[in-house]
Design a protein around this motif. Structure first.
Motif, mmCIF file in Angstrom:
data_model
loop_
_atom_site.group_PDB
_atom_site.id
_atom_site.type_symbol
_atom_site.label_atom_id
_atom_site.label_comp_id
_atom_site.label_asym_id
_atom_site.label_seq_id
_atom_site.Cartn_x
_atom_site.Cartn_y
_atom_site.Cartn_z
ATOM 1 N N VAL A 155 0.489 -1.213 0.216
ATOM 2 C CA VAL A 155 0.451 -0.219 -0.382
ATOM 3 C C VAL A 155 0.860 1.148 0.208
ATOM 4 N N LEU A 156 1.721 1.407 0.824
ATOM 5 C CA LEU A 156 2.809 2.584 0.796
ATOM 6 C C LEU A 156 3.207 2.659 -0.243
ATOM 7 N N ALA A 157 3.712 1.713 -1.757
ATOM 8 C CA ALA A 157 4.355 1.847 -3.200
ATOM 9 C C ALA A 157 3.209 2.231 -3.780
ATOM 10 N N ALA A 158 1.971 1.625 -3.592
ATOM 11 C CA ALA A 158 0.952 1.911 -3.947
ATOM 12 C C ALA A 158 0.701 3.596 -3.912
ATOM 13 N N GLY A 159 1.263 4.487 -3.082
ATOM 14 C CA GLY A 159 0.703 5.929 -2.880
ATOM 15 C C GLY A 159 -0.022 5.892 -1.906
ATOM 16 N N TRP A 160 -0.020 4.999 -0.510
ATOM 17 C CA TRP A 160 -0.760 5.641 0.419
ATOM 18 C C TRP A 160 -0.155 6.911 1.217
ATOM 19 N N ARG A 161 -0.197 7.232 2.078
ATOM 20 C CA ARG A 161 -0.105 8.534 2.720
ATOM 21 C C ARG A 161 -0.841 8.112 3.804
ATOM 22 N N SER A 162 0.105 8.013 5.211
ATOM 23 C CA SER A 162 -0.998 7.652 6.594
ATOM 24 C C SER A 162 -1.301 9.371 6.899
ATOM 25 N N PRO A 163 -2.426 8.313 7.848
ATOM 26 C CA PRO A 163 -3.059 10.182 8.144
ATOM 27 C C PRO A 163 -1.962 10.990 9.132
ATOM 28 N N THR A 164 -2.414 11.932 9.491
ATOM 29 C CA THR A 164 -1.368 12.874 10.755
ATOM 30 C C THR A 164 -2.389 13.632 12.124
ATOM 31 N N ARG A 165 -2.141 12.516 12.740
ATOM 32 C CA ARG A 165 -2.234 12.751 14.683
ATOM 33 C C ARG A 165 -1.699 14.785 14.601
ATOM 34 N N PRO A 184 -4.714 14.381 0.765
ATOM 35 C CA PRO A 184 -4.691 13.587 -0.513
ATOM 36 C C PRO A 184 -2.653 12.772 -0.556
ATOM 37 N N PRO A 185 -3.257 12.176 -1.459
ATOM 38 C CA PRO A 185 -1.415 11.138 -1.435
ATOM 39 C C PRO A 185 -0.283 12.047 -2.147
ATOM 40 N N ASP A 186 -1.285 12.366 -3.253
ATOM 41 C CA ASP A 186 -0.526 13.448 -4.403
ATOM 42 C C ASP A 186 -0.432 15.392 -3.445
ATOM 43 N N MET A 187 -0.594 15.657 -2.599
ATOM 44 C CA MET A 187 -0.990 16.526 -1.925
ATOM 45 C C MET A 187 0.345 17.492 -2.738
ATOM 46 N N GLN A 188 -0.206 19.117 -3.049
ATOM 47 C CA GLN A 188 0.734 19.894 -2.610
ATOM 48 C C GLN A 188 0.958 21.034 -2.495
#
Length: 199
Positions: A155-165, A184-188
């Motif tokens: 899932v990390l290789a697929a672009g998953w970005r862990s949420p932030t607390r 968003p995984p592609d956040m700028q």
């Protein structure tokens, strides 16, 4: 209910925290306060009737790294003080699923305490650490073996970005509010994004 000893375990919020008490089954009289710390009991894992020990999870203090983290505890029904069995700051789960079962919703589950009360299976995770299952000594919390470690590489290789607390302060200027932010995984960094507030 502990039929053999004519006792029952009672959940109370008399001190503004969720606590457990041992009471007489016939009279309701308080025999012993089992938990009294400034944190709330979340779940009873099991009661070892032979060893007269209660296993439970608790959490919820605002000065914790995250009050939604839970820890595993053992307390004697007669005299011993509560002992923390899980050292990691994480969400600890102690429910075992039946083979092929992926959720406890609407299904029966098994205690993670071994039948002889000697071992405990502790599965813990955070938003950034995938689940790790550890076999622990049920009396001391000592780690015996790592049973399983979830692999999140796909899932990390697929672009998953862990949420932030994040920890925010309420409008009263004092009350801490904890939140989980999913980006968003592609956040700028130079872009603006809508915020969805789900409570």
């Amino acid at each position: 209910v502990l039929d053999a000893s004519n006792e029952f375990i009672w959940f109370t919020q008399s001190n503004d925290w969720g606590q457990l008490e041992l009471r007489d089954l016939k009279t309701g009289r308080l025999k012993r306060t089992l938990t009294a710390a400034d944190r709330s009991v979340r779940d009873i894992i099991d009661v070892d009737v032979q060893q007269r020990a209660l296993y439970y999870t608790s959490g919820g203090r605002d000065d914790d790294d995250d009050p939604y983290f839970t820890t595993i505890w053992r307390v004697g029904l007669d005299s011993s003080r509560a002992r923390r069995l899980s050292p990691a700051d994480a969400v600890h789960s102690t429910t075992l699923l039946w083979p092929g079962q992926t959720s406890t919703a609407g299904l029966s589950s098994r205690s993670a305490l071994s039948p002889n009360g000697r071992w405990l299976v502790d599965t813990h995770s955070t938003l950034t650490v995938p689940p790790i299952s550890t076999l622990r000594d049920a009396r001391t919390g000592r780690a015996i073996a790592t049973l399983e470690r979830a692999d999140a590489s796909a899932v990390l290789a697929a672009g998953w970005r862990s949420p932030t607390r994040v920890k925010l302060i309420a409008a009263d200027g004092d009350t801490p509010i904890w939140a989980t932010v999913y980006f968003p995984p592609d956040m700028q960094a130079d872009q603006r994004y809508p915020v969805i507030d789900a409570i």
